[in-house]
Every structure is written in structure tokens, then in C-alpha cells.
Design a protein around this motif. Structure first.
Motif, PDB file in Angstrom:
ATOM      1  N   PHE A 212       0.744  -1.163   0.044  1.00 41.70           N
ATOM      2  CA  PHE A 212       0.082  -0.047   0.031  1.00 41.70           C
ATOM      3  C   PHE A 212       0.816   1.321  -0.228  1.00 41.70           C
ATOM      4  N   ASP A 213       1.723   1.192   0.837  1.00 38.02           N
ATOM      5  CA  ASP A 213       2.758   2.407   0.979  1.00 38.02           C
ATOM      6  C   ASP A 213       3.356   2.957  -0.138  1.00 38.02           C
ATOM      7  N   THR A 214       3.944   1.866  -0.796  1.00 36.43           N
ATOM      8  CA  THR A 214       4.674   2.279  -2.133  1.00 36.43           C
ATOM      9  C   THR A 214       3.986   2.535  -3.356  1.00 36.43           C
ATOM     10  N   MET A 215       2.906   2.055  -3.602  1.00 37.88           N
ATOM     11  CA  MET A 215       2.159   2.127  -4.702  1.00 37.88           C
ATOM     12  C   MET A 215       1.232   2.686  -5.106  1.00 37.88           C
ATOM     13  N   THR A 216       0.465   3.085  -3.872  1.00 39.38           N
ATOM     14  CA  THR A 216      -0.873   4.044  -4.029  1.00 39.38           C
ATOM     15  C   THR A 216      -0.679   5.595  -4.172  1.00 39.38           C
ATOM     16  N   ALA A 217      -1.578   5.876  -5.021  1.00 40.52           N
ATOM     17  CA  ALA A 217      -1.837   7.293  -5.272  1.00 40.52           C
ATOM     18  C   ALA A 217      -3.349   7.814  -4.835  1.00 40.52           C
ATOM     19  N   ALA A 218      -3.522   9.078  -4.626  1.00 44.80           N
ATOM     20  CA  ALA A 218      -4.946   9.485  -4.620  1.00 44.80           C
ATOM     21  C   ALA A 218      -5.845   9.803  -5.655  1.00 44.80           C
ATOM     22  N   SER A 219      -6.950   9.501  -5.632  1.00 42.26           N
ATOM     23  CA  SER A 219      -7.942   9.886  -6.490  1.00 42.26           C
ATOM     24  C   SER A 219      -7.892  11.559  -6.685  1.00 42.26           C
ATOM     25  N   ALA A 220      -8.345  12.095  -7.654  1.00 38.25           N
ATOM     26  CA  ALA A 220      -8.562  13.489  -7.825  1.00 38.25           C
ATOM     27  C   ALA A 220      -9.196  14.319  -6.733  1.00 38.25           C
ATOM     28  N   LEU A 221     -10.310  13.750  -6.401  1.00 43.09           N
ATOM     29  CA  LEU A 221     -10.971  14.180  -5.274  1.00 43.09           C
ATOM     30  C   LEU A 221     -10.460  13.935  -4.020  1.00 43.09           C
ATOM     31  N   GLY A 222      -9.702  12.920  -3.812  1.00 43.47           N
ATOM     32  CA  GLY A 222      -9.055  12.740  -2.456  1.00 43.47           C
ATOM     33  C   GLY A 222      -7.842  13.771  -2.459  1.00 43.47           C
ATOM     34  N   TYR A 223      -6.924  13.952  -3.519  1.00 44.39           N
ATOM     35  CA  TYR A 223      -5.905  14.849  -3.534  1.00 44.39           C
ATOM     36  C   TYR A 223      -6.340  16.225  -3.166  1.00 44.39           C
ATOM     37  N   VAL A 224      -7.363  16.634  -3.737  1.00 43.61           N
ATOM     38  CA  VAL A 224      -7.910  17.958  -3.522  1.00 43.61           C
ATOM     39  C   VAL A 224      -8.180  18.111  -2.157  1.00 43.61           C
ATOM     40  N   LYS A 225      -8.843  17.179  -1.527  1.00 41.84           N
ATOM     41  CA  LYS A 225      -9.437  17.187  -0.188  1.00 41.84           C
ATOM     42  C   LYS A 225      -8.040  17.256   0.622  1.00 41.84           C
ATOM     43  N   THR A 226      -7.128  16.356   0.545  1.00 42.28           N
ATOM     44  CA  THR A 226      -5.887  16.346   1.446  1.00 42.28           C
ATOM     45  C   THR A 226      -5.172  17.695   1.197  1.00 42.28           C
ATOM     46  N   GLU A 227      -5.056  18.077   0.100  1.00 41.27           N
ATOM     47  CA  GLU A 227      -4.168  19.384   0.026  1.00 41.27           C
ATOM     48  C   GLU A 227      -4.840  20.655   0.538  1.00 41.27           C
ATOM     49  N   LEU A 228      -6.168  20.428   0.465  1.00 34.90           N
ATOM     50  CA  LEU A 228      -7.133  21.571   1.108  1.00 34.90           C
ATOM     51  C   LEU A 228      -6.767  21.634   2.873  1.00 34.90           C
ATOM     52  N   THR A 229      -6.768  20.310   3.378  1.00 29.96           N
ATOM     53  CA  THR A 229      -6.727  20.367   4.880  1.00 29.96           C
ATOM     54  C   THR A 229      -5.120  20.791   5.139  1.00 29.96           C
ATOM     55  N   LYS A 230      -4.230  20.626   4.043  1.00 27.65           N
ATOM     56  CA  LYS A 230      -2.696  21.184   4.433  1.00 27.65           C
ATOM     57  C   LYS A 230      -2.889  22.634   4.378  1.00 27.65           C
ATOM     58  N   GLY A 231      -3.740  23.273   3.729  1.00 27.77           N
ATOM     59  CA  GLY A 231      -3.746  24.955   3.551  1.00 27.77           C
ATOM     60  C   GLY A 231      -3.619  25.087   1.841  1.00 27.77           C
ATOM     61  N   VAL A 232      -3.488  23.979   1.007  1.00 28.71           N
ATOM     62  CA  VAL A 232      -3.134  24.413  -0.248  1.00 28.71           C
ATOM     63  C   VAL A 232      -4.356  24.703  -0.740  1.00 28.71           C
ATOM     64  N   PRO A 233      -4.733  25.952  -1.526  1.00 27.66           N
ATOM     65  CA  PRO A 233      -5.990  26.264  -1.971  1.00 27.66           C
ATOM     66  C   PRO A 233      -6.331  25.393  -3.118  1.00 27.66           C
ATOM     67  N   VAL A 234      -7.595  25.219  -3.469  1.00 26.64           N
ATOM     68  CA  VAL A 234      -8.357  24.508  -4.509  1.00 26.64           C
ATOM     69  C   VAL A 234      -7.699  24.836  -5.996  1.00 26.64           C
ATOM     70  N   THR A 235      -7.321  26.079  -5.832  1.00 25.11           N
ATOM     71  CA  THR A 235      -6.809  26.532  -7.483  1.00 25.11           C
ATOM     72  C   THR A 235      -5.721  26.011  -8.047  1.00 25.11           C
ATOM     73  N   GLN A 236      -4.807  25.737  -6.627  1.00 25.70           N
ATOM     74  CA  GLN A 236      -3.366  25.169  -7.149  1.00 25.70           C
ATOM     75  C   GLN A 236      -3.730  23.384  -7.137  1.00 25.70           C
ATOM     76  N   SER A 237      -4.528  23.014  -6.498  1.00 27.54           N
ATOM     77  CA  SER A 237      -4.444  21.531  -6.253  1.00 27.54           C
ATOM     78  C   SER A 237      -5.360  20.702  -7.463  1.00 27.54           C
ATOM     79  N   MET A 238      -6.332  21.395  -7.918  1.00 26.58           N
ATOM     80  CA  MET A 238      -7.431  21.005  -8.845  1.00 26.58           C
ATOM     81  C   MET A 238      -6.632  20.537  -9.892  1.00 26.58           C
TER      82      MET A 238
END
Lengths: 356, 485
Positions: A172-198
């Protein structure tokens, strides 16, 4: 001479329709997207897909046989094949076999047969199966892999793939990636605005991105949906109501705060919006029977999907939204019956107009 | 002419091409005719002939009994062989009183009533009387006495006589052929009926899948300002009285009302032709055109059949049965009634005899409902067949009634489309029958209760009067006991 039967009133002709034909048409509509995804994610995805469908069919036969009912007839209408197919499409392509099996138990045994079998279930079986494993095994269920097209260098071979699906070869740790929706959500919690993560729209539309089977081929899913509309298996009411609601909410909130909210187009092409709109929310058994009811249902699914994606803990909300609206279907059906000919909405005879 | 949309409906395969190009042929006179006393809605006719009587063609055999009834006449000359019980053309296969007429082969006419010279100058009552005397009933299948329907003009101000040439049932082509071959007769009959009704306008509605009939009728109506011929969309059940009225006028008949209350009366094309014969020539209704079709019929045809002919003779004339039929249907495949066998007579409302094979009926065991909602979408009455059937299966007829099952007119569209092959209309017919029986029972009980209560009140009143009289007598008399003491 008594040759003919009088045991039943008419009509004595019938449209060339049957449950099996309806289900087979839906399966045909899913086929292009499925083949594309099978190519995109390779052998492990194919194994999981086939295993999940086989598990659903075996469970259907076993459940019916345990009740002393005829199971061959039930399998012949393809309804359980469709359940298994949609369930497989909602799982991460490289998930292990037991995720598929547990999801199948929830879908077929609990969601379908404990409620009385075909036509009696309140909740969409495939979505019950998906949600049950999603909340139970969040690690496996969000372990999306980047596409590994079949026969490409990085793609696992047949034997390796058996190890991924049926063994412990998947890390799991080496091969996985996030789906687009998951990525946006994770970035948002890190304070990255949607405009950059979308992510760019083209990548999303093309499908070459991490995600479940049903999430990664929006154009082919859309084509399948349009095919179902053309064959009149489904009507436009649920998909259009759901997609328009999603798009409008996305567009309006994005305009108000672009850093916090993803835009309408992203809401449509990311995640399982199209699969949900055309294939999941339109499930006959668990959606309202009248057209006005279907519009309300579709809007509700769109609204809840957007709310869950935007504010809740899970990145994707179609499955939850569909299940929540399934619960409302009996009430919607009760309150949104068509107006009877010659009667008002309340059932009183129409007044005689004109007074001539 | 502007048309209006009608809710729901289905598009069954026409299957009309087997007979639509075949001109009407006359059936050779059978040797024996069986004329049931009940060929119509209402009270059975009362026989005026007895065994052994000699009758001539057109002579009255049984007269209408009461306000809703219709007489029956001799389709040919001959001898009354019996007035007896014969199997009725009904799914039950039960017998009913029937006049059996042995033809003498001479086909001699009785003296007929004189033609009405100028029907448009005649009193409308005279036309209604003539239609009533001629035994004419609705020939589209319902067989409601036409004279009663022509009376609607006396209670309502009518705008339109709508002539129903929709013929939306698959297979049937008898109305199509009548319109093509006897367009002038139909239009004349329609105008006479409009005069009797006091309706200024005649609209003849024909489904667009009958272009020749449309053309013939339009040609025959050319130059007659009051008559409009209009093609209506091919959409079953367009031939339903209320739905056709909506398509033409845009107005929806309120539940429990008649189309006449919207100013529209609907009659069938064959009925119009029968009125023409009755008024212009004094001829009563003696024969009708029947479409004989279906995969099990040797040579499908449109046949002009004397009433009372056995269906078996009619089928033999059409090449017999080429294979054992799965169903024999009286009428169209959507709303027709199944017949137990062919040994029943042709009656006034019989528009078709269909011998259908198993492939044509496409009957399959019903499966679980998958709630696809198609029945809800296509129900022309705006009902919810899926829910009504669920209640009826649980024998909860009250709930089904609340959902409007009694508004269903059994058009069959829901059963036709159901992918699970659930016999929805069968459920609804069962529910309607049971509800009607319960309703009758309740009315009877209420009546008995009212009578019992009235009797109790009457007895109580008499008793009270007696008591009052006794009290008065007591008060009026001097207190004799003391006086004498």
C-alpha cells in the motif's frame, strides 16, 4: 371444442420486453468503459472484476437455494450480474479479493435478499456493498493505483497479478496514489487552495489517473449513459437533475470562493459523477417510479454528493448520497404520484369548466 | 385542426397489414342463426316470437326492455327453431337465453318502417325512436344502446359529435374498411346523428396509420362545412372516448362525468353507418363487419357477418384454424375478451375474432417487479399500476381503491409493457369486480337497514299514537272510579 385458454384477462399481446433484456442492455452500456478500465489497470483489475461478479452470482444462488427457491431462473435475468458489475466498478482496481467478497456479501445477501429479493430492496445493493467495505477497510478502499496499462512495461504480468489480487504482493505504502477528489481534499487540509491542487481537466476526462474502475473513464461512461437513454432503458430525469444540481452548486460556490470550492466542471468529471448519475442513481428498484419523483430524487443525490465531497470526511460522496436518497424513495413516491385523468391532485373530480 | 396531447399510451405493433388491404366480403348465409337476448349493455331483450313461428328478414324477434336495452331482429327469413339456452360469447362460457332461427334460404324481407324522407327536417325524437327500434348499439365493442346516447343532447348543450375511427387496437381493420368502402354512408349517418343530438359540428377522428381511410373520408366530406375529418396520432388507446375527446378538444372529462357534459358525444364509425341504414332505408341492424385474423387463422379477412352466425362457421369461411390457437379473442388483443371456444354466436359488439398463436401472445411467467416505473409513465389515466397491484396482491382492495383502481378502464397498456410480465390488468379487473360486488352488497344492506329503521319508526309512531289516545281518553273521562265509590 375447447382449445383456447380463458384463465386471464387481456391484453393478449406483449411488448418484446423482459427483465433479462433490460439488464443485458445496461451491461452492454457498461462494456466499453469496463474494457477500457481493464486495459488501464491490467490483470489485477480484471481478476477483481471477474471475482466480484462470480461471488455475487454464487451468493445469489446460495441464498435462494437456502430459501428453497428456484435460483436458475433468478440468475437468468442478469440482475445479480449487474449488481456485481457495478460493485466491481466501484472498488479500487487493485483491491484484494476478500474486499470484493465481503462487499458482495453485503450487497447480495444483506441489501438484496434480507429485504425480500429482487425488487424488494430499499437500498441499492452495489452501493451498500461498497459503503460497507469503505467504512470497514478504509486503507484498502482508498488505495488507488496509478494506471498501469495492460502489456506496458510497468504493468504486472498474469502471475504477478494473481499475487496482487489473491496474495499479499500489493504494498500500500509504495504503490498507491490518491484519486483527484482525494488529492484536492488532502491538499485543502494542508492549506493548499483548490486553485492549485485541482488537476487539469483534460487528464480527468481522459481517465489516465488513479481512481476506481467507474471513476476513470468519464467519456465512455457518459456514452454508455446516452446509449441507455436512447434505448429508453432510463429516462433523463434522474441523471440530468443530479448532474445539473452538482454543476450549479459547484459553479456558484466556486465563483464565491475559488480557493475553497472546486468548480462545476470538476464536480462533473471527477469521481463517479457520471457512473452515479446514469448507472447507480437510476437503479429501478431503489429510485422513485414517477417522473416528478425522479427529478426530486436526482436533485437530492446531486446535492448530497456535493455536500459530502465538500464538507464531509470522505472525498467521494456519490454512494452515500444515493443510499440516503434511497431511504427517501418511498416517501417521494407517496407524495409525488401523477395526477389521475379527470381528477385534481387531491383526487377530487375536476370541476366542469366553461359552464356552458 | 389543432390537436392536443394525451397522456401516456403505448405503441403496439399494428399487425393490421394482414387484413387492411382485403375488401369486405359477405359471409354466405348460414343455415342456423343464434341470436342471444343480451347483445348489449343493459336489460336483456324480451322475446316476442315462440318456437315454430315463421319470420321474415328484419322482423322483430325480441323487444327492448326498459330504458337501457335494445331489440333484436331476424337477420334472414325462416322458422324459429327454439328459444333456448346457448353458450354466450363470454369468457365464462355460461349459457344465456337465445333465439334459434333456421333460415329458409329465401332471405325474404319483412315490411320495414318507411324511410325518414328528410332526416335533417325530422324531429330529433323521431330519429332517436328509429335508432332505438332498429336495435343499434355501439359497434366499437362496448355495445351500449345508441339511442340512449343520442338522448344526451336533451340534457346537455352539445358542440361536437365525435366519430371514432381511431381503431387503435392492433389487428382490427373492420372500421378502416368500412370507412374506405362506405365513406358516404358513414358521413350521412354521422350527420343524422349530429342532427338528433343538436350538435352543430361533426369531427371524424382517424389514426394516421390509415391514410386511405383518411383520404376516402376527406373526399366524402368535401364541401360539407359541418364535417371535419382529422388524422390523430397513432397512440394506443387513442380510441378511448375520453382520450379522443381530449385529443380533439383539449378538455379533460372530470371523473364521474360524461364527455357530453363537455359538449362532446362520441360514436363509432360502424354505428354511424348502421344509423344511415336505419333512417334512410328503415333497415334494422342485422349484420356487422368482423375482422377475422391472427396467426392461427387460415385466411384472415374482413367479413360482413349476419348476427347470430356461429364463430366456428365464420372461422371455417376464413380457411379454418391453421394451428391450435393459444387464445381466441372477441375484439382486439388489448381489450378483447377471451373466448373458451368457437361455438358461440357473433353479436353486435364483436369487432374482431382473433385466433392467436403462443408467439403472438408472448405470454411468459411473471417475475418479480423491478419497479421500472414504465407502467406509471404510460398509464393514460395517470394511475400508479405498480402500487395498486402490490395492494391488490395483499388483498388490500380499500388501499387500491384509494389509489384510483376504479378509474382504470382496463386498456391493458401497463400489462403490455411490463418487462416482468405481471398481469396488472387482471389484478385490476379482479379488484374492480370485488369492489363493485362489495358496493352492491353495502347498498343492499343500507337499503334493508333503512327499511327496518323506517318500519321501526312507523311501529313506534303507531304505538305512540295509541298511547296518546289512551292518555287523552283517560284525561277526558271523569274520575269515574271515585265518583262511583
Amino acid at each position: 371444442m375447447t382449445t383456447a385458454y380463458t384463465d386471464k384477462s387481456g391484453p393478449f399481446t406483449h411488448a418484446p420486453s423482459s427483465v433479462a433484456k433490460t439488464m443485458a442492455t445496461v451491461l452492454a452500456a457498461l462494456l466499453p468503459a469496463t474494457l477500457y478500465d481493464a486495459w488501464l489497470f491490467g490483470w489485477p483489475a480484471i481478476f477483481l472484476f471477474l471475482f466480484t461478479i462470480a461471488a455475487c452470482m454464487a451468493l445469489e444462488a446460495a441464498t435462494l437455494a437456502a430459501q428453497g427457491k428456484e435460483w436458475r431462473v433468478a440468475l437468468s435475468d442478469y440482475s445479480v450480474v449487474l449488481t456485481g458489475w457495478l460493485l466491481a466498478m466501484s472498488l479500487p482496481p487493485w483491491a484484494p479479493w476478500w474486499v470484493g467478497l465481503i462487499a458482495a456479501v453485503f450487497a447480495v445477501v444483506l441489501a438484496k435478499h434480507l429485504f425480500g429479493g429482487l425488487g424488494q430492496n430499499v437500498f441499492n445493493p452495489a452501493m451498500v456493498g461498497r459503503v460497507a467495505v469503505l467504512v470497514s477497510f478504509p486503507v484498502q478502499m482508498t488505495a488507488f493505483v496509478a494506471p498501469h496499462p495492460l502489456f506496458a512495461a510497468a504493468s504486472p504480468g498474469f502471475i504477478d497479478a494473481l499475487g496482487i489480487t489473491f496474495g499479499h504482493a500489493f504494498h500500500f505504502d509504495t504503490m498507491t496514489a490518491a484519486s483527484a477528489l482525494g488529492y484536492v481534499k488532502t491538499e485543502l487540509t494542508k492549506g493548499v487552495p483548490v486553485t492549485q491542487s485541482m488537476p487539469g481537466l483534460m487528464g480527468l476526462v481522459g481517465g489516465a489517473r488513479p481512481g476506481s474502475f467507474g471513476e476513470t473513464s468519464a467519456p465512455l461512461i457518459l456514452a454508455g449513459g446516452l446509449f441507455l437513454l436512447w434505448r429508453r432503458i432510463i429516462s433523463w430525469h434522474i441523471p440530468v437533475a443530479m448532474l445539473v444540481t452538482l454543476f450549479v452548486l459547484g459553479t456558484v460556490f466556486h465563483a464565491a470562493n475559488p480557493a475553497r470550492f472546486t468548480d462545476g466542471t470538476f464536480q462533473l468529471v471527477a469521481g463517479a459523477s457520471f457512473l452515479g448519475a446514469f448507472f447507480i442513481a437510476t437503479d429501478y428498484v431503489t429510485s422513485p417510479v414517477s417522473k416528478p419523483g425522479q427529478l426530486v430524487f436526482g436533485c437530492g443525490v446531486g446535492l448530497l454528493t456535493w455536500v459530502i465531497r465538500t464538507f464531509a470526511g470522505y472525498p467521494e460522496g456519490v454512494a452515500f448520497a444515493v443510499l440516503l436518497m434511497n431511504a427517501l424513495t418511498p416517501i417521494i413516491d407517496h407524495h409525488l404520484r401523477p395526477r389521475a385523468f379527470g381528477r385534481t391532485r387531491t383526487g377530487a373530480p375536476l370541476p366542469l369548466k366553461g359552464g356552458k | 385542426m389543432k390537436l392536443f396531447p394525451v397522456r401516456g399510451g403505448v405503441h403496439p405493433e399494428y399487425r393490421k397489414e394482414r387484413t387492411s388491404e382485403l375488401a369486405i366480403v359477405a359471409l354466405p348465409l348460414p343455415s342456423t342463426l343464434y341470436l342471444p337476448l343480451q347483445q348489449h349493455i343493459g336489460a336483456p331483450a324480451e322475446p316476442v316470437v315462440a318456437e315454430g313461428d315463421l319470420v321474415k328478414k328484419g322482423q322483430l324477434l325480441a323487444r327492448g326492455a326498459g330504458p337501457v336495452s335494445a331489440p333484436t331482429h331476424a337477420p334472414t327469413s325462416g322458422r324459429i327453431a327454439a328459444v333456448t339456452q346457448v353458450t354466450a360469447p363470454h369468457p365464462s362460457g355460461l349459457p344465456q337465453t337465445t333465439i334459434v332461427l333456421e333460415a329458409d334460404g329465401r332471405d325474404e324481407w319483412a315490411e320495414l318502417p318507411a324511410p325518414i324522407a328528410d332526416p335533417f327536417a325530422a324531429d330529433s325524437q323521431a330519429i332517436r325512436d328509429r335508432v332505438a327500434q332498429s336495435g343499434i348499439v355501439g359497434m366499437g365493442g362496448a355495445a351500449f344502446p345508441s339511442a340512449v346516447k343520442l338522448n344526451l343532447g336533451t340534457q346537455n348543450r352539445l358542440e361536437t359529435l365525435l366519430i371514432n375511427g381511431a381503431e387503435c387496437e392492433p389487428y382490427l381493420t373492420c372500421d378502416d374498411r368500412v370507412m374506405r368502402e362506405y365513406a358516404a354512408e358513414v358521413i350521412d349517418g354521422a350527420r343524422i346523428m349530429a342532427h338528433a343530438l343538436g350538435a352543430p359540428q361533426v369531427v371524424i377522428a382517424i389514426e394516421q396509420n390509415k391514410p386511405q381511410a383518411l383520404a376516402e373520408m376527406t373526399r366524402a366530406a368535401a364541401g360539407i362545412a359541418a364535417v371535419t375529418v382529422v388524422g390523430v396520432p397513432v397512440q394506443y388507446p387513442m380510441g378511448s372516448e375520453r382520450h379522443l375527446t381530449q385529443a380533439i378538444t383539449g378538455r379533460e372529462t372530470p371523473a364521474g362525468k360524461l364527455t357530453a357534459e363537455l359538449g362532446v358525444v362520441v360514436h363509432n364509425v360502424a354505428t354511424a353507418r348502421a344509423v344511415h341504414h336505419a333512417v334512410r332505408f328503415g333497415r334494422p341492424l342485422l349484420a356487422r363487419v368482423v375482422t377475422v385474423s391472427g396467426g392461427a387463422i387460415g385466411k384472415p379477412a374482413n367479413v360482413e357477418v349476419p348476427l347470430g352466425t356461429l364463430v366456428s362457421e365464420l372461422v371455417a369461411f376464413c380457411g379454418g384454424l391453421s394451428q391450435p390457437p393459444r387464445r381466441v379473442v372477441n375484439g382486439g388483443p388489448m381489450m378483447g375478451q377471451p373466448l373458451p371456444n368457437l361455438d358461440v354466436p357473433v353479436i353486435k359488439g364483436m369487432s374482431g375474432i382473433l385466433a392467436l398463436t403462443a408467439e403472438e401472445t408472448n405470454e411468459q411467467p411473471s417475475r418479480a417487479c423491478i419497479r421500472c416505473g414504465t407502467c406509471v409513465t404510460i398509464c393514460p389515466c395517470g394511475l400508479v399500476p405498480v402500487e395498486m397491484a402490490a395492494f391488490i396482491r395483499k388483498d388490500n382492495l380499500e388501499a387500491a381503491a384509494k389509489l384510483g383502481v376504479t378509474d382504470c378502464f382496463s386498456c391493458g397498456s401497463c400489462s403490455y409493457v411490463c418487462p416482468s410480465h405481471i398481469p396488472l390488468v387482471h389484478y385490476f379487473n379482479y379488484a374492480k369486480g370485488s369492489l363493485a360486488a362489495a358496493n352492491r352488497e353495502k347498498r343492499k344492506n343500507d337499503q334493508v337497514k333503512a327499511l327496518v329503521e323506517a318500519k321501526a319508526a312507523r311501529l313506534e309512531k303507531i304505538a305512540q299514537a295509541k298511547r296518546d289516545a289512551a292518555a287523552r281518553a283517560k284525561a277526558a273521562a271523569p274520575s269515574t272510579p271515585e265518583a262511583s265509590a
